[in-house]
Design an enzyme around this catalytic site. Structure first.
Site, PDB file in Angstrom:
ATOM      1  N   LYS A  65       5.028  -9.711  12.978  1.00 25.68           N
ATOM      2  CA  LYS A  65       4.591 -10.491  11.819  1.00 25.68           C
ATOM      3  C   LYS A  65       4.907  -9.693  10.560  1.00 25.68           C
ATOM      4  O   LYS A  65       4.251  -8.707  10.256  1.00 25.68           O
ATOM      5  CB  LYS A  65       3.088 -10.752  11.881  1.00 25.68           C
ATOM      6  CG  LYS A  65       2.644 -11.755  10.842  1.00 25.68           C
ATOM      7  CD  LYS A  65       1.236 -11.530  10.335  1.00 25.68           C
ATOM      8  CE  LYS A  65       1.141 -10.419   9.352  1.00 25.68           C
ATOM      9  NZ  LYS A  65       1.814 -10.649   8.075  1.00 25.68           N
TER      10      LYS A  65
ATOM     11  N   GLU B 285       0.363   3.499  10.541  1.00 25.22           N
ATOM     12  CA  GLU B 285       1.046   4.268   9.498  1.00 25.22           C
ATOM     13  C   GLU B 285       0.598   3.693   8.173  1.00 25.22           C
ATOM     14  O   GLU B 285       0.985   2.587   7.802  1.00 25.22           O
ATOM     15  CB  GLU B 285       2.575   4.131   9.636  1.00 25.22           C
ATOM     16  CG  GLU B 285       3.145   4.683  10.922  1.00 25.22           C
ATOM     17  CD  GLU B 285       3.164   6.199  10.963  1.00 25.22           C
ATOM     18  OE1 GLU B 285       2.725   6.843   9.990  1.00 25.22           O
ATOM     19  OE2 GLU B 285       3.608   6.747  11.976  1.00 25.22           O
TER      20      GLU B 285
ATOM     21  N   CYS C 242       5.852   4.918   1.272  1.00 27.03           N
ATOM     22  CA  CYS C 242       4.618   5.555   1.724  1.00 27.03           C
ATOM     23  C   CYS C 242       4.663   7.052   1.475  1.00 27.03           C
ATOM     24  O   CYS C 242       3.759   7.630   0.890  1.00 27.03           O
ATOM     25  CB  CYS C 242       4.390   5.249   3.193  1.00 27.03           C
ATOM     26  SG  CYS C 242       5.814   5.626   4.209  1.00 27.03           S
TER      27      CYS C 242
ATOM     28  N   GLU D 297      -3.319   6.113  -4.963  1.00 24.47           N
ATOM     29  CA  GLU D 297      -1.919   5.833  -4.601  1.00 24.47           C
ATOM     30  C   GLU D 297      -1.377   4.751  -5.536  1.00 24.47           C
ATOM     31  O   GLU D 297      -1.759   3.590  -5.437  1.00 24.47           O
ATOM     32  CB  GLU D 297      -1.820   5.345  -3.144  1.00 24.47           C
ATOM     33  CG  GLU D 297      -0.385   5.168  -2.701  1.00 24.47           C
ATOM     34  CD  GLU D 297      -0.207   4.441  -1.364  1.00 24.47           C
ATOM     35  OE1 GLU D 297      -1.021   3.583  -1.016  1.00 24.47           O
ATOM     36  OE2 GLU D 297       0.780   4.744  -0.681  1.00 24.47           O
TER      37      GLU D 297
HETATM   38  P1  NAD Z   1      -0.839  -4.403   3.338  1.00 22.15           P
HETATM   39  O1  NAD Z   1      -1.843  -3.618   4.086  1.00 22.15           O
HETATM   40  O2  NAD Z   1      -1.302  -5.296   2.255  1.00 22.15           O
HETATM   41  O3  NAD Z   1      -0.012  -5.347   4.336  1.00 22.15           O
HETATM   42  C1  NAD Z   1       0.633  -4.829   5.474  1.00 22.15           C
HETATM   43  C2  NAD Z   1       0.739  -5.917   6.526  1.00 22.15           C
HETATM   44  O4  NAD Z   1      -0.577  -6.223   7.012  1.00 22.15           O
HETATM   45  C3  NAD Z   1       1.314  -7.237   6.015  1.00 22.15           C
HETATM   46  O5  NAD Z   1       2.130  -7.800   7.007  1.00 22.15           O
HETATM   47  C4  NAD Z   1       0.067  -8.074   5.799  1.00 22.15           C
HETATM   48  O6  NAD Z   1       0.326  -9.453   5.829  1.00 22.15           O
HETATM   49  C5  NAD Z   1      -0.785  -7.638   6.983  1.00 22.15           C
HETATM   50  N1  NAD Z   1      -2.217  -7.899   6.859  1.00 22.15           N
HETATM   51  C6  NAD Z   1      -2.943  -8.176   5.756  1.00 22.15           C
HETATM   52  N2  NAD Z   1      -4.255  -8.352   6.086  1.00 22.15           N
HETATM   53  C7  NAD Z   1      -4.357  -8.168   7.427  1.00 22.15           C
HETATM   54  C8  NAD Z   1      -5.443  -8.165   8.351  1.00 22.15           C
HETATM   55  N3  NAD Z   1      -6.692  -8.404   7.969  1.00 22.15           N
HETATM   56  N4  NAD Z   1      -5.173  -7.892   9.649  1.00 22.15           N
HETATM   57  C9  NAD Z   1      -3.913  -7.603  10.052  1.00 22.15           C
HETATM   58  N5  NAD Z   1      -2.843  -7.609   9.221  1.00 22.15           N
HETATM   59  C10 NAD Z   1      -3.064  -7.875   7.926  1.00 22.15           C
HETATM   60  O7  NAD Z   1       0.247  -3.351   2.823  1.00 22.15           O
HETATM   61  P2  NAD Z   1       1.491  -3.618   1.862  1.00 22.15           P
HETATM   62  O8  NAD Z   1       0.950  -3.855   0.487  1.00 22.15           O
HETATM   63  O9  NAD Z   1       2.393  -4.620   2.471  1.00 22.15           O
HETATM   64  O10 NAD Z   1       2.245  -2.209   1.907  1.00 22.15           O
HETATM   65  C11 NAD Z   1       1.939  -1.156   1.034  1.00 22.15           C
HETATM   66  C12 NAD Z   1       1.126  -0.082   1.723  1.00 22.15           C
HETATM   67  O11 NAD Z   1       1.758   0.310   2.938  1.00 22.15           O
HETATM   68  C13 NAD Z   1       1.005   1.197   0.913  1.00 22.15           C
HETATM   69  O12 NAD Z   1      -0.318   1.688   0.965  1.00 22.15           O
HETATM   70  C14 NAD Z   1       1.920   2.174   1.627  1.00 22.15           C
HETATM   71  O13 NAD Z   1       1.614   3.526   1.446  1.00 22.15           O
HETATM   72  C15 NAD Z   1       1.810   1.730   3.036  1.00 22.15           C
HETATM   73  N6  NAD Z   1       2.986   2.120   3.813  1.00 22.15           N
HETATM   74  C16 NAD Z   1       2.863   3.125   4.730  1.00 22.15           C
HETATM   75  C17 NAD Z   1       3.959   3.546   5.446  1.00 22.15           C
HETATM   76  C18 NAD Z   1       3.858   4.652   6.469  1.00 22.15           C
HETATM   77  O14 NAD Z   1       4.760   4.813   7.266  1.00 22.15           O
HETATM   78  N7  NAD Z   1       2.792   5.421   6.492  1.00 22.15           N
HETATM   79  C19 NAD Z   1       5.193   2.935   5.238  1.00 22.15           C
HETATM   80  C20 NAD Z   1       5.290   1.906   4.314  1.00 22.15           C
HETATM   81  C21 NAD Z   1       4.158   1.498   3.607  1.00 22.15           C
END
Ligand code: NAD
Length: 469
Positions: A171, A247, A281, A375
């Site tokens: 997803k 992650e 990230c 962040e």
């Molecule tokens: P997000 O947490 O808003 O969304 C990530 C995913 O989770 C999306 O597909 C979203 O639709 C889904 N999601 C949202 N609510 C959910 C729920 N209740 N249950 C399950 N899934 C749900 O993150 P984002 O804004 O898309 O990405 C940015 C963040 O991701 C930043 O904090 C960044 O640091 C982190 N990030 C981490 C890494 C890593 O490898 N550590 C890599 C890339 C991004």
């Protein structure tokens, strides 16, 4: 006409009852309509993956390797098409460290992961008996991805799952669903039906992601995204005792020691902080510079940053693009507005048209200022002056997160000593964020659980079974 994309379930393109718009962050134009999956659609996808698991998991190691190689080759044939889609929906330029570069990573991780394997290990073989350690696939893997590197992160999730004999339901983020749908369509040209399925939904609270985390027939969730969402995933995964790789966010510190060549490190510092417009990230999100070289480092960094053209991602002239979405834009703007009253703006600071925000560098901030402590996940880098090494290490570690960090010095041994004192999963010396497929990557503290990449990453898609004879 705007293209309508469909879910991929059991090897078929499946239309959803409704769709949602996906926009180009550079122009605001609608570039495609994505399917709004229902819970019924999710259940159908999980059932297809569950059914496919029986045969897929029984494949020989050689067959799994060949299939992963075929997937990697198929995606490589469509690299330009996928890079274009990434740029259109994510905003990053085709050029520079943008979408073509992301597709380069897709090939590198695909190839490396295909070649890995986890053969049976003999732990003991003597007259008291033989003990074998086997690694067995888990079942259906639920992959939930963010919007910053939509295709590369999907590959990080899917390839190790397939290589170890698991099947997948992915997803993607509602912000960037189209490139993932297209990639899964391509995968399905070379894989048996049901092995990789894709469902998408727009819902901000994310009913599909939440339902995946609680789904009884999904054995593991691999999630990349924010800390807040990762916590929710972990909570709802508890009841079914799912395996988890999480992650999550980071607030990586870079520490510049007084012995650096200030001109030479400027480019590395810039890309450490601004790769993917800071929406990475493991980007450098706070920069601590020793007082002896502070002014010079600031000057060289700003001069390098001024040479980077920002614009529409589809233009070959652009090296950085817009911020991906309004929520992230508002967050960056509010942190920068606050920091402007506290520090000295060396570059940028004023929002541009639409979602454009110029590379922004703000000096003379202190550790508790929000642009340093939170962040930002965008093109704004705070700089903090330090004089005492122990104090700066303590400041770097004063964070709930622990994803990456960096030390900049000509004395590599001293830099390594400092690296070992930093509380984070990866530390780079004289660079930042340079991940690679053979080195495990993951966060400590609230940045996550588990690692991706390499043999250690592959192991997370298996259960151990020990056979005594
Ligand atoms: P997000 O947490 O808003 O969304 C990530 C995913 O989770 C999306 O597909 C979203 O639709 C889904 N999601 C949202 N609510 C959910 C729920 N209740 N249950 C399950 N899934 C749900 O993150 P984002 O804004 O898309 O990405 C940015 C963040 O991701 C930043 O904090 C960044 O640091 C982190 N990030 C981490 C890494 C890593 O490898 N550590 C890599 C890339 C991004």
């Amino acid at each position: 006409m705007t293209q309508t994309y469909q879910m991929v379930i059991d090897g078929q393109s499946v239309a959803a009852a409704s769709t949602f718009e996906v926009r180009n962050p550079s122009t605001g134009e609608v570039i495609g309509l994505a399917p709004e999956a229902s819970l019924h659609d999710l259940n159908t996808a999980v059932a297809a993956a569950h059914a496919a698991f029986k045969t897929w998991s029984a494949s020989s190691d050689d067959d799994l390797r060949s299939a992963c190689e075929a997937v990697t080759a198929k995606i490589a044939e469509h690299s330009d098409e996928l890079a274009r889609l990434i740029t259109l929906e994510q905003g990053k330029p085709l050029n520079g460290l943008g979408s073509r570069w992301e597709m380069g990573g897709v090939g590198a991780w695909g190839g490396y992961t295909s070649a890995l394997s986890l053969p049976m290990k003999v732990l003991q073989d003597n007259n008291e008996g033989r003990v074998e350690l086997h690694r067995k696939p888990l079942g259906v893997i639920g992959s939930i991805t963010p919007w910053n590197f939509p295709v590369m992160i999907a590959i990080w999730h899917i390839m190790p799952a397939l290589r170890t004999g698991n099947t997948v339901v992915i997803k993607p983020s509602p912000m960037t669903p189209l490139s993932t749908i297209r990639m899964v369509e391509l995968m399905n040209e070379v894989l048996p039906s049901g092995v990789v399925n894709c469902v998408t939904g727009s819902d901000g609270g994310d009913s599909i992601g939440a339902a995946m985390s609680a789904h009884p027939d999904i054995r593991k969730i691999v999630f990349t995204g924010s800390c807040a969402t990762g916590e929710k995933v972990m909570r709802s995964a508890a009841e079914t005792m799912k395996r988890l790789t999480l992650e999550m966010g980071g607030n990586d510190a870079g520490i510049v020691l007084p012995d650096v060549d200030t001109a030479q490190i400027a480019e590395g510092l810039f890309w450490g902080g601004f790769i993917n417009n800071g929406q990475t990230c493991a980007a450098m999100k706070r920069l601590y510079v020793h007082e002896d070289v502070y002014d010079e480092v600031c000057e060289h960094l700003v001069n390098f940053a001024k040479s980077i053209p920002v614009g529409d991602g589809m233009s070959e002239d652009s090296i950085l693009g817009p911020i991906q979405n309004q929520m992230q834009f508002d967050k960056v703007k509010s942190l920068v507005d606050d920091a402007k009253g506290k520090g000295r703006v060396l570059l940028g600071g004023e929002a541009g048209e639409g979602l454009f925000f110029p590379p922004t560098i703000i000096a003379d901030l202190s550790n508790d200022d929000p642009l340093v402590a939170e962040e930002q996940f965008g093109p704004a880098l705070p700089i903090i002056k330090f004089s005492d090494l122990d104090e700066v290490i303590a400041q770097a570690n004063r964070s709930e997160n622990g994803l990456g960090g960096s030390v900049w010095s000509q004395d590599i041994e001293k830099a390594k000593e400092i690296a070992l004192k930093m509380e984070c999963g990866s530390v780079w010396i004289n660079k930042h964020g340079a991940i690679q497929p053979n080195a495990p990557f993951g966060g400590v503290k609230k940045s996550g659980i588990g690692v991706e990449f390499g043999e250690e990453g592959l192991q997370e898609y298996t259960d151990v079974q020990v056979v005594f004879s």
